[in-house]
Design a protein around this motif. Structure first.
Motif, PDB file in Angstrom:
ATOM      1  N   GLY A 112      17.765 -93.678 -26.732  1.00 24.15           N
ATOM      2  CA  GLY A 112      18.285 -92.330 -26.862  1.00 24.15           C
ATOM      3  C   GLY A 112      18.189 -91.767 -28.265  1.00 24.15           C
ATOM      4  O   GLY A 112      18.599 -90.615 -28.501  1.00 24.15           O
ATOM      5  N   ASN A 113      17.660 -92.540 -29.202  1.00 21.62           N
ATOM      6  CA  ASN A 113      17.441 -92.023 -30.557  1.00 21.62           C
ATOM      7  C   ASN A 113      16.385 -90.928 -30.550  1.00 21.62           C
ATOM      8  O   ASN A 113      15.391 -91.008 -29.828  1.00 21.62           O
ATOM      9  N   THR A 114      16.579 -89.928 -31.385  1.00 23.17           N
ATOM     10  CA  THR A 114      15.580 -88.866 -31.488  1.00 23.17           C
ATOM     11  C   THR A 114      14.239 -89.418 -31.974  1.00 23.17           C
ATOM     12  O   THR A 114      13.185 -88.909 -31.586  1.00 23.17           O
ATOM     13  N   ALA A 115      14.274 -90.465 -32.796  1.00 18.32           N
ATOM     14  CA  ALA A 115      13.034 -91.044 -33.302  1.00 18.32           C
ATOM     15  C   ALA A 115      12.201 -91.682 -32.209  1.00 18.32           C
ATOM     16  O   ALA A 115      10.991 -91.865 -32.373  1.00 18.32           O
ATOM     17  N   VAL A 116      12.828 -92.023 -31.086  1.00 14.48           N
ATOM     18  CA  VAL A 116      12.109 -92.617 -29.960  1.00 14.48           C
ATOM     19  C   VAL A 116      11.826 -91.579 -28.881  1.00 14.48           C
ATOM     20  O   VAL A 116      10.697 -91.456 -28.394  1.00 14.48           O
ATOM     21  N   ALA A 117      12.861 -90.829 -28.483  1.00 10.05           N
ATOM     22  CA  ALA A 117      12.740 -89.926 -27.336  1.00 10.05           C
ATOM     23  C   ALA A 117      11.911 -88.677 -27.636  1.00 10.05           C
ATOM     24  O   ALA A 117      11.110 -88.247 -26.799  1.00 10.05           O
ATOM     25  N   VAL A 118      12.098 -88.095 -28.805  1.00 11.39           N
ATOM     26  CA  VAL A 118      11.405 -86.841 -29.105  1.00 11.39           C
ATOM     27  C   VAL A 118       9.889 -87.023 -29.192  1.00 11.39           C
ATOM     28  O   VAL A 118       9.139 -86.185 -28.672  1.00 11.39           O
ATOM     29  N   HIS A 148      23.180 -89.297 -27.900  1.00  8.31           N
ATOM     30  CA  HIS A 148      22.070 -90.163 -27.481  1.00  8.31           C
ATOM     31  C   HIS A 148      21.746 -89.973 -25.998  1.00  8.31           C
ATOM     32  O   HIS A 148      20.580 -89.890 -25.609  1.00  8.31           O
ATOM     33  N   ALA A 149      22.795 -89.925 -25.163  1.00  5.41           N
ATOM     34  CA  ALA A 149      22.563 -89.751 -23.729  1.00  5.41           C
ATOM     35  C   ALA A 149      21.943 -88.392 -23.436  1.00  5.41           C
ATOM     36  O   ALA A 149      21.049 -88.273 -22.586  1.00  5.41           O
ATOM     37  N   ALA A 150      22.403 -87.358 -24.127  1.00  6.47           N
ATOM     38  CA  ALA A 150      21.835 -86.024 -23.913  1.00  6.47           C
ATOM     39  C   ALA A 150      20.385 -85.964 -24.382  1.00  6.47           C
ATOM     40  O   ALA A 150      19.521 -85.369 -23.723  1.00  6.47           O
ATOM     41  N   THR A 151      20.111 -86.574 -25.525  1.00  6.25           N
ATOM     42  CA  THR A 151      18.740 -86.585 -26.041  1.00  6.25           C
ATOM     43  C   THR A 151      17.799 -87.288 -25.075  1.00  6.25           C
ATOM     44  O   THR A 151      16.703 -86.794 -24.783  1.00  6.25           O
ATOM     45  N   ALA A 152      18.226 -88.441 -24.573  1.00  9.00           N
ATOM     46  CA  ALA A 152      17.387 -89.183 -23.635  1.00  9.00           C
ATOM     47  C   ALA A 152      17.157 -88.391 -22.356  1.00  9.00           C
ATOM     48  O   ALA A 152      16.033 -88.318 -21.846  1.00  9.00           O
ATOM     49  N   ALA A 153      18.220 -87.799 -21.816  1.00  9.72           N
ATOM     50  CA  ALA A 153      18.090 -87.072 -20.551  1.00  9.72           C
ATOM     51  C   ALA A 153      17.162 -85.880 -20.680  1.00  9.72           C
ATOM     52  O   ALA A 153      16.316 -85.626 -19.804  1.00  9.72           O
ATOM     53  N   VAL A 154      17.292 -85.131 -21.762  1.00  6.15           N
ATOM     54  CA  VAL A 154      16.448 -83.943 -21.929  1.00  6.15           C
ATOM     55  C   VAL A 154      15.020 -84.341 -22.280  1.00  6.15           C
ATOM     56  O   VAL A 154      14.056 -83.793 -21.721  1.00  6.15           O
ATOM     57  N   ALA A 155      14.850 -85.279 -23.186  1.00  9.43           N
ATOM     58  CA  ALA A 155      13.501 -85.656 -23.613  1.00  9.43           C
ATOM     59  C   ALA A 155      12.704 -86.263 -22.464  1.00  9.43           C
ATOM     60  O   ALA A 155      11.591 -85.809 -22.150  1.00  9.43           O
ATOM     61  N   TYR A 156      13.266 -87.280 -21.823  1.00 12.20           N
ATOM     62  CA  TYR A 156      12.526 -87.946 -20.746  1.00 12.20           C
ATOM     63  C   TYR A 156      12.490 -87.089 -19.484  1.00 12.20           C
ATOM     64  O   TYR A 156      11.503 -87.126 -18.740  1.00 12.20           O
ATOM     65  N   GLY A 157      13.535 -86.318 -19.252  1.00 11.85           N
ATOM     66  CA  GLY A 157      13.546 -85.448 -18.080  1.00 11.85           C
ATOM     67  C   GLY A 157      12.536 -84.324 -18.172  1.00 11.85           C
ATOM     68  O   GLY A 157      11.793 -84.052 -17.214  1.00 11.85           O
ATOM     69  N   THR A 158      12.465 -83.647 -19.311  1.00 16.60           N
ATOM     70  CA  THR A 158      11.485 -82.582 -19.466  1.00 16.60           C
ATOM     71  C   THR A 158      10.062 -83.142 -19.510  1.00 16.60           C
ATOM     72  O   THR A 158       9.126 -82.506 -19.023  1.00 16.60           O
ATOM     73  N   ALA A 159       9.905 -84.334 -20.080  1.00 17.28           N
ATOM     74  CA  ALA A 159       8.575 -84.962 -20.059  1.00 17.28           C
ATOM     75  C   ALA A 159       8.124 -85.189 -18.619  1.00 17.28           C
ATOM     76  O   ALA A 159       6.953 -84.955 -18.273  1.00 17.28           O
TER      77      ALA A 159
END
Length: 228
Positions: A58-64, A131-142
């Protein structure tokens, strides 16, 4: 989803977010149950290194960067297919990702929830989980960006994989003592609203596209008329 039920999705997410926020702010019974569940998960048999790895997804460095790759590929494919509004969905995905801190930070400051016992014990501002929000949006929009580019048989497994991945991130966050369970649920509600917006924008951008499925053959061009 049938059109009559479509507006119920954001309403349900808002209602669940409001319930979680009210219970956490008012020290309601749901908060007490949430903290008991959080302590039980923190003491589970999931190895701490595995939990830490899952939480770090869920880190921005990984998910973004994952979202950036999907965004670039989707934009390239849409432009190559001569989609009239090829830029619209990638732009919506980028805006959704940028909106995560704009939504999460005010909630953290307003609720000011103390964290669970663990590495960050003693701090406040844990509701909701960034972290949970970042992961959900990054992987979900991907997934939303890539789904139209995949063969039909691969689309549902992709969505299932993203759902499992986000559950794993939440489990890692709670197991490592970074968040309570409802912190992640509230993040999913915020992320769901952003994903719903991206989904609706993608439907608009696909309207009028001549070849919506890249795996379907393009219709044959009409033969040029004889000028004579």
């Amino acid at each position: 989803m049938p059109a009559p039920f479509a507006p119920l999705v954001p309403l349900a997410l808002i209602a669940l977010l409001a319930l979680c926020t009210w219970q956490i702010a008012a020290h309601g019974p749901l908060r007490a149950y949430d903290e008991r569940l959080g302590r039980a998960i923190a003491g589970s048999a999931l190895p701490s290194p595995v939990a830490g790895f899952l939480a770090d997804l869920g880190n921005t460095a990984v998910a973004v960067p994952v979202l950036a790759v999907a965004l670039g590929w989707a934009a390239w494919c849409a432009r190559r297919a001569a989609q009239p509004r090829w830029w619209l969905t990638p732009l919506a995905a980028a805006v959704a990702m940028a909106a995560v801190p704009a939504l999460v930070v005010p909630f953290k400051a307003l609720i000011d929830r103390p964290g669970p016992p663990g590495p960050l014990a003693g701090g406040t501002g844990f509701f909701p989980s960034g972290h949970a929000a970042t992961a959900a949006v990054a992987y979900g929009t991907a997934a939303l960006l890539l789904q139209p580019l995949l063969r039909p048989r691969l689309r549902r497994p992709l969505l299932v994989a993203v759902a499992v991945l986000n559950l794993a991130v939440a489990a890692g966050l709670v197991r490592r003592g970074y968040h309570w369970p409802l912190d992640t649920v509230a993040s999913w509600c915020l992320a769901g609203l952003l994903l719903w917006t991206v989904f609706r924008v993608s439907r608009l951008s696909h309207n009028g596209r001549s070849n919506p499925d890249p795996h379907k053959p393009r219709p044959p061009r009409a033969a040029p008329s004889d000028p004579g």
